[in-house]
Write an enzyme that holds these catalytic residues in place. Sequence first.
Site, short mmCIF file in Angstrom:
data_model
loop_
_atom_site.label_atom_id
_atom_site.label_comp_id
_atom_site.label_asym_id
_atom_site.label_seq_id
_atom_site.Cartn_x
_atom_site.Cartn_y
_atom_site.Cartn_z
CB SER A 48 -0.86 -0.03 1.26
OG SER A 48 -1.31 1.26 1.60
CE1 TYR A 61 -4.07 -2.22 5.00
CE2 TYR A 61 -3.24 -0.03 4.49
CZ TYR A 61 -3.68 -1.26 4.07
OH TYR A 61 -3.74 -1.54 2.73
CE LYS A 73 -1.64 -4.52 3.36
NZ LYS A 73 -2.00 -5.83 2.83
#
Length: 324
Positions: A116, A140, A144
């Site tokens: 991302s 989050y 990643k």
Amino acid sequence: MTTLVTGGAGYIGSHTAKELARRGRKVVVLDNLSTGHRDFVRWGAFEEGDLADSVFLDRVFEKHGIDEVVHFAGFIAVGESVEKPDIYYRNNVSHTFTLLDAMVRHGVERIVFSSSASVYGEPETERLAEEHPLNPISPYAWSKRIIEQVLADYGTAYGLRSVSLRYFNAAGADPDAEVGERHRPETHLIPLVLEAAAGRRDCIKVFGTDYPTPDGTCLRDYIHVADLADAHVRALDHLADGRPSDVFNLGNGNGFSVREIIEVVREVTGLDVPVQEAPRRAGDTPALVSSPEKAGRVLGWHPQFEDVRSVVASAWNWHRRDWA
Ligand code: UDP
């Protein structure tokens, strides 16, 4: 060639499964349907189960003779990850280890990973290239970032080759409207503006109108999900050709403001969109725009849906069908 698609019942995963099948690969979708949709599994075999279950993974790898993996499965809500870091690290990080270890056990050496643009954190340049420093600011984004590093280390130790794809704002839907975006609850801008246009919600709230951008609202780089699907197949081909691990941005390279998107929805639908100005949403950065040259140069990837109108039009087409 048999490709395992984890999270293949989700938004980007289902579009990629379709593209893989169209290009002649055998597809095996693995999904626990916690956020995915059974009716999105239309291409290839379906294995319903959990990534955390290594016995289940062993069975899937053996039964289908998996050659390569595309790993989409994971949670995606930035705000929720701040409130519940435990489930984000467990699902997105720990369960990925279970998958990678299964790959090592079964001698599967190629993986394409859903990363991302959030790994970059606050942009230090107008457009983000892959060399931009990585400063994740949410669990989050950290999940990643961590897996990108784990993949590099598994490469050194176990010969696993990987491509991490850093998505900007995935948007739009399959041009045939066989699959599309269906998040519950929906948090993404384009589907929410379409719902407001269709009268399915009272209005669209514009989160922040005092950003240092031309019209005061946030700029994002909206990339069509079919273009993302194409990039995944190219990334798999890159690895199958014996080329090295790498990381690519996937975006159009153009920023559109929230107000511009609302205007495009008015144009595409011919409907009014009631708007309410609202405070900034925590964690939003004023502008997030890619420099996608590297994926063009190395993978030969050139987005087909360059015009944001075509992105919104495909989403509108899909949502009307899905609501009906
Ligand atoms: N946004 C908005 N109203 C909404 C949802 C989103 O103004 O109801 C804005 C959000 O602040 C951001 C942009 O739209 O600037 C894109 O948000 P989205 O959640 O779609 O994707 P993100 O950029 O957070 O990954």
